[in-house]
Design a protein around this motif. Structure first.
Motif, PDB file in Angstrom:
ATOM      1  N   PRO A  19     101.508  -2.871  53.079  1.00  0.00           N
ATOM      2  CA  PRO A  19     100.838  -1.871  53.924  1.00  0.00           C
ATOM      3  C   PRO A  19     101.804  -0.760  54.341  1.00  0.00           C
ATOM      4  O   PRO A  19     102.936  -1.029  54.735  1.00  0.00           O
ATOM      5  CB  PRO A  19     100.376  -2.690  55.132  1.00  0.00           C
ATOM      6  CG  PRO A  19     100.265  -4.093  54.625  1.00  0.00           C
ATOM      7  CD  PRO A  19     101.383  -4.239  53.627  1.00  0.00           C
ATOM      8  N   CYS A  20     101.331   0.482  54.238  1.00  0.00           N
ATOM      9  CA  CYS A  20     102.180   1.636  54.529  1.00  0.00           C
ATOM     10  C   CYS A  20     101.648   2.511  55.671  1.00  0.00           C
ATOM     11  O   CYS A  20     102.395   3.345  56.178  1.00  0.00           O
ATOM     12  CB  CYS A  20     102.326   2.514  53.283  1.00  0.00           C
ATOM     13  SG  CYS A  20     103.190   1.751  51.892  1.00  0.00           S
ATOM     14  N   ASN A  21     100.399   2.327  56.046  1.00  0.00           N
ATOM     15  CA  ASN A  21      99.781   3.215  57.039  1.00  0.00           C
ATOM     16  C   ASN A  21      99.260   2.451  58.250  1.00  0.00           C
ATOM     17  O   ASN A  21      98.218   2.791  58.815  1.00  0.00           O
ATOM     18  CB  ASN A  21      98.641   4.009  56.389  1.00  0.00           C
ATOM     19  CG  ASN A  21      99.143   5.104  55.463  1.00  0.00           C
ATOM     20  OD1 ASN A  21      99.542   6.175  55.900  1.00  0.00           O
ATOM     21  ND2 ASN A  21      99.133   4.828  54.160  1.00  0.00           N
ATOM     22  N   LEU A  22     100.026   1.444  58.677  1.00  0.00           N
ATOM     23  CA  LEU A  22      99.585   0.625  59.806  1.00  0.00           C
ATOM     24  C   LEU A  22      99.543   1.408  61.112  1.00  0.00           C
ATOM     25  O   LEU A  22      98.769   1.074  62.014  1.00  0.00           O
ATOM     26  CB  LEU A  22     100.482  -0.610  59.948  1.00  0.00           C
ATOM     27  CG  LEU A  22     100.341  -1.668  58.843  1.00  0.00           C
ATOM     28  CD1 LEU A  22     101.324  -2.796  59.068  1.00  0.00           C
ATOM     29  CD2 LEU A  22      98.916  -2.198  58.762  1.00  0.00           C
ATOM     30  N   ALA A  23     100.359   2.454  61.231  1.00  0.00           N
ATOM     31  CA  ALA A  23     100.321   3.270  62.448  1.00  0.00           C
ATOM     32  C   ALA A  23      98.945   3.906  62.620  1.00  0.00           C
ATOM     33  O   ALA A  23      98.400   3.959  63.733  1.00  0.00           O
ATOM     34  CB  ALA A  23     101.411   4.345  62.403  1.00  0.00           C
ATOM     35  N   SER A  24      98.368   4.365  61.510  1.00  0.00           N
ATOM     36  CA  SER A  24      97.015   4.933  61.563  1.00  0.00           C
ATOM     37  C   SER A  24      95.996   3.867  61.946  1.00  0.00           C
ATOM     38  O   SER A  24      95.071   4.118  62.732  1.00  0.00           O
ATOM     39  CB  SER A  24      96.643   5.557  60.214  1.00  0.00           C
ATOM     40  OG  SER A  24      97.453   6.677  59.928  1.00  0.00           O
ATOM     41  N   LEU A  25      96.166   2.658  61.404  1.00  0.00           N
ATOM     42  CA  LEU A  25      95.259   1.568  61.741  1.00  0.00           C
ATOM     43  C   LEU A  25      95.318   1.261  63.238  1.00  0.00           C
ATOM     44  O   LEU A  25      94.275   1.099  63.887  1.00  0.00           O
ATOM     45  CB  LEU A  25      95.605   0.319  60.930  1.00  0.00           C
ATOM     46  CG  LEU A  25      94.870  -0.979  61.311  1.00  0.00           C
ATOM     47  CD1 LEU A  25      93.360  -0.809  61.231  1.00  0.00           C
ATOM     48  CD2 LEU A  25      95.333  -2.138  60.421  1.00  0.00           C
ATOM     49  N   SER A  60      92.608  14.755  60.901  1.00  0.00           N
ATOM     50  CA  SER A  60      93.406  13.544  61.039  1.00  0.00           C
ATOM     51  C   SER A  60      92.513  12.311  60.935  1.00  0.00           C
ATOM     52  O   SER A  60      91.334  12.356  61.324  1.00  0.00           O
ATOM     53  CB  SER A  60      94.143  13.538  62.375  1.00  0.00           C
ATOM     54  OG  SER A  60      93.284  13.134  63.421  1.00  0.00           O
ATOM     55  N   PRO A  61      93.043  11.206  60.422  1.00  0.00           N
ATOM     56  CA  PRO A  61      92.241   9.978  60.330  1.00  0.00           C
ATOM     57  C   PRO A  61      91.704   9.536  61.693  1.00  0.00           C
ATOM     58  O   PRO A  61      90.571   9.063  61.779  1.00  0.00           O
ATOM     59  CB  PRO A  61      93.238   8.963  59.765  1.00  0.00           C
ATOM     60  CG  PRO A  61      94.247   9.776  59.026  1.00  0.00           C
ATOM     61  CD  PRO A  61      94.382  11.040  59.805  1.00  0.00           C
ATOM     62  N   VAL A  62      92.506   9.709  62.743  1.00  0.00           N
ATOM     63  CA  VAL A  62      92.063   9.286  64.070  1.00  0.00           C
ATOM     64  C   VAL A  62      90.901  10.151  64.554  1.00  0.00           C
ATOM     65  O   VAL A  62      89.914   9.649  65.090  1.00  0.00           O
ATOM     66  CB  VAL A  62      93.233   9.322  65.071  1.00  0.00           C
ATOM     67  CG1 VAL A  62      92.750   8.952  66.468  1.00  0.00           C
ATOM     68  CG2 VAL A  62      94.343   8.369  64.625  1.00  0.00           C
ATOM     69  N   ASP A  63      91.002  11.460  64.342  1.00  0.00           N
ATOM     70  CA  ASP A  63      89.906  12.343  64.744  1.00  0.00           C
ATOM     71  C   ASP A  63      88.636  12.020  63.965  1.00  0.00           C
ATOM     72  O   ASP A  63      87.528  12.037  64.518  1.00  0.00           O
ATOM     73  CB  ASP A  63      90.292  13.810  64.521  1.00  0.00           C
ATOM     74  CG  ASP A  63      91.285  14.314  65.556  1.00  0.00           C
ATOM     75  OD1 ASP A  63      91.426  13.658  66.607  1.00  0.00           O
ATOM     76  OD2 ASP A  63      91.926  15.360  65.311  1.00  0.00           O
ATOM     77  N   MET A  64      88.792  11.739  62.680  1.00  0.00           N
ATOM     78  CA  MET A  64      87.630  11.405  61.859  1.00  0.00           C
ATOM     79  C   MET A  64      87.000  10.108  62.342  1.00  0.00           C
ATOM     80  O   MET A  64      85.769   9.993  62.460  1.00  0.00           O
ATOM     81  CB  MET A  64      88.061  11.281  60.394  1.00  0.00           C
ATOM     82  CG  MET A  64      86.937  11.452  59.403  1.00  0.00           C
ATOM     83  SD  MET A  64      86.348  13.154  59.316  1.00  0.00           S
ATOM     84  CE  MET A  64      84.595  12.898  59.133  1.00  0.00           C
ATOM     85  N   ALA A  65      87.836   9.118  62.635  1.00  0.00           N
ATOM     86  CA  ALA A  65      87.328   7.838  63.129  1.00  0.00           C
ATOM     87  C   ALA A  65      86.618   8.019  64.466  1.00  0.00           C
ATOM     88  O   ALA A  65      85.587   7.377  64.727  1.00  0.00           O
ATOM     89  CB  ALA A  65      88.472   6.841  63.269  1.00  0.00           C
ATOM     90  N   ARG A  66      87.148   8.894  65.316  1.00  0.00           N
ATOM     91  CA  ARG A  66      86.504   9.153  66.613  1.00  0.00           C
ATOM     92  C   ARG A  66      85.109   9.751  66.414  1.00  0.00           C
ATOM     93  O   ARG A  66      84.147   9.381  67.106  1.00  0.00           O
ATOM     94  CB  ARG A  66      87.383  10.087  67.445  1.00  0.00           C
ATOM     95  CG  ARG A  66      86.865  10.310  68.865  1.00  0.00           C
ATOM     96  CD  ARG A  66      87.808  11.172  69.676  1.00  0.00           C
ATOM     97  NE  ARG A  66      89.060  10.481  69.975  1.00  0.00           N
ATOM     98  CZ  ARG A  66      90.242  10.799  69.437  1.00  0.00           C
ATOM     99  NH1 ARG A  66      90.333  11.796  68.560  1.00  0.00           N
ATOM    100  NH2 ARG A  66      91.327  10.141  69.764  1.00  0.00           N
TER     101      ARG A  66
END
Length: 240
Positions: free
Chosen positions: A61-67, A32-38
């Motif tokens: 913008p389409c992926n603001l939730a991930s941001l 997941s993007p969040v896990d990768m960012a962590r």
């Protein structure tokens, strides 16, 4: 020392990588993007590069939730590119937690508005994204080619406070064949007051060390990390 900026490219809220900007040549990674960012935060990364590939095609913008989730991790800085076509979009991206907004297509198609944003928000917040194919700037998620060169953009926007530019060589992107080093060295010499970020082609820490030796200040790394050519331990060691 050169700053390494890991990239997370987003499609449908997932981590992907394209080859040479081709949406038909995408690889989805099982993280997941969040896990990768962590993981990047734990490796001491100071700035993260997020690209909304859905947004680049959709022109919003389409992926603001991930941001929002990634920004909540406490990384010192997140830069966001993809789909920013209006003042409303820009404000949404900043409100979601981005420290910098990367503007590419709009700078080519509506340069007056880009100039206004540079003057209002400052070159410390607004980054020019210049994606090059055969020397010309590509726009709309690399689906269209313009007639403008990087030098055309530089000469136009420098008087309005431009300070940071991310230059991507599309032919190198996702290919793991090394960056276009001479391009960035030449740009840095010609425009010494601007910080150029190297983007595209990084295959190993040796590439990064060579860029550092040549005096470049920032480099974006994506696929080389996903493909385990550069490890998180190496990032941690580099950032220590």
């Amino acid at each position: 020392m050169i700053e390494i900026i890991p990239a997370i490219d987003l499609i449908d809220g997932r981590c992907v990588r394209l080859s040479q900007g081709d949406y038909g040549k995408q690889r989805v990674y099982d993280v997941s993007p969040v896990d990768m960012a962590r993981r990047y935060a734990e490796a001491g990364v100071k700035r993260l590069h997020l690209v909304d590939l859905d947004g680049a095609k959709a022109s919003h913008p389409c992926n603001l939730a991930s941001l929002r989730e990634i920004a909540s991790l406490g990384l010192p800085d997140v830069e966001w590119g993809g789909g920013i076509k209006s003042r409303e979009h820009l404000e949404e991206v900043f409100a979601a937690g981005a420290g910098h907004a990367i503007i590419g297509s709009l700078a080519v198609k509506n340069p007056e508005l880009f100039e206004a944003w540079l003057e209002e928000f400052g070159g410390d917040k607004i980054i020019l994204g210049a994606d090059l194919r055969d020397g010309k700037v590509s726009v709309s998620g690399w689906l269209e080619d313009s007639s403008l060169s990087i030098h055309d953009l530089m000469e136009r926007f420098l008087p309005h406070g431009l300070k940071e530019v991310i230059v991507t060589d599309i032919s190198k992107d996702g290919m793991l064949q090394g960056p276009s080093t001479e391009l960035y060295v030449e740009l840095s010499r010609r425009y010494p007051d601007v910080i150029f970020t190297v983007s595209g082609g990084i295959s190993s820490m040796d590439d990064i060390r060579e860029l550092d030796r040549r005096g470049l200040q920032r480099v974006i790394v994506g696929k080389a990390i996903y493909e385990n050519r550069i490890s998180l331990d190496q990032l941690k060691e580099f950032n220590s």
